[in-house]
Design an enzyme around this catalytic site. Sequence first.
Site, PDB file in Angstrom:
ATOM      1  N   HIS A  23       0.845  -1.211   0.000  1.00 27.41           N
ATOM      2  CA  HIS A  23       0.000   0.000   0.000  1.00 27.41           C
ATOM      3  C   HIS A  23       0.876   1.256   0.000  1.00 27.41           C
ATOM      4  O   HIS A  23       0.583   2.221  -0.712  1.00 27.41           O
ATOM      5  CB  HIS A  23      -0.894   0.030   1.243  1.00 27.41           C
ATOM      6  N   LYS A  47     -16.058  -7.642   4.493  1.00 28.40           N
ATOM      7  CA  LYS A  47     -14.897  -7.842   5.382  1.00 28.40           C
ATOM      8  C   LYS A  47     -15.216  -7.470   6.823  1.00 28.40           C
ATOM      9  O   LYS A  47     -15.918  -6.496   7.074  1.00 28.40           O
ATOM     10  CB  LYS A  47     -13.725  -6.976   4.901  1.00 28.40           C
ATOM     11  N   ARG A  97      -2.160  -6.013  -8.562  1.00 28.65           N
ATOM     12  CA  ARG A  97      -0.973  -6.822  -8.309  1.00 28.65           C
ATOM     13  C   ARG A  97      -0.846  -7.962  -9.299  1.00 28.65           C
ATOM     14  O   ARG A  97       0.175  -8.182  -9.879  1.00 28.65           O
ATOM     15  CB  ARG A  97      -1.013  -7.371  -6.876  1.00 28.65           C
ATOM     16  N   SER A 135      -3.268  -7.844   2.752  1.00 29.53           N
ATOM     17  CA  SER A 135      -3.443  -7.741   4.201  1.00 29.53           C
ATOM     18  C   SER A 135      -3.830  -9.102   4.791  1.00 29.53           C
ATOM     19  O   SER A 135      -3.344  -9.482   5.859  1.00 29.53           O
ATOM     20  CB  SER A 135      -4.498  -6.688   4.533  1.00 29.53           C
TER      21      SER A 135
END
Length: 166
Positions: A23, A47, A97, A135
Amino acid sequence: MKSSESPTLALYPGTFDPITNGHLDIINRALNLFDRVIVTLATNSGKKPLFSLEERIDMIRQCFPDQEERLEIDCASGLLVEYARNKGASAIIRGLRAVSDFDYEFQLALINRKLARDVETIFLMPGFRWIYISSSIIKEAASHKGDVSDLVPAHVNRALIAKFQQ
Ligand code: COA
């Protein structure tokens, strides 16, 4: 993008549970392109974060002790594009990514475009070293006492260790 006329502003939204070196890489790239960046903690309804909102904000703030003028940290509830409009942001930054990110990011960018045509999504690629981290994978490793110290800032590593000792 950066201009000498009106200052440019982009949002970098996410859950940041917790912020990682990947990040940080994206934030620094965004700061090279835009006059101001707001790191925006937004709600992903799928989440359930490990860290509280306050803890996540504090961890991000500690990463940028000297950059207060060009970098803001804020949270948004509700639609992200509404928040972008209210702030006068012209762009939403997302990190891409791997190919596996593409489907979800494509959907998110297109629904955001449908909801607000004046806000563009811009994808930035993190450095190769961070291409595989998320994460969740960092929390998973830390929960089993795996060493993630070179994947997150030192204070985040300490917070992870403390959280999983509880
Ligand atoms: N380095 C490391 N990890 C990265 C990364 C990078 N450069 N770029 C993305 N990731 C990881 C994140 O760590 C995260 O991992 P995790 O799933 O293990 O937590 C994952 O990729 C992507 O999550 P994140 O960037 O936190 O975004 P998100 O998908 O949780 O959040 C919101 C998406 C919050 C931006 C989106 O849900 C939103 O806009 N919500 C507000 C409501 C709204 O407007 N919805 C859209 C219209 S309906």
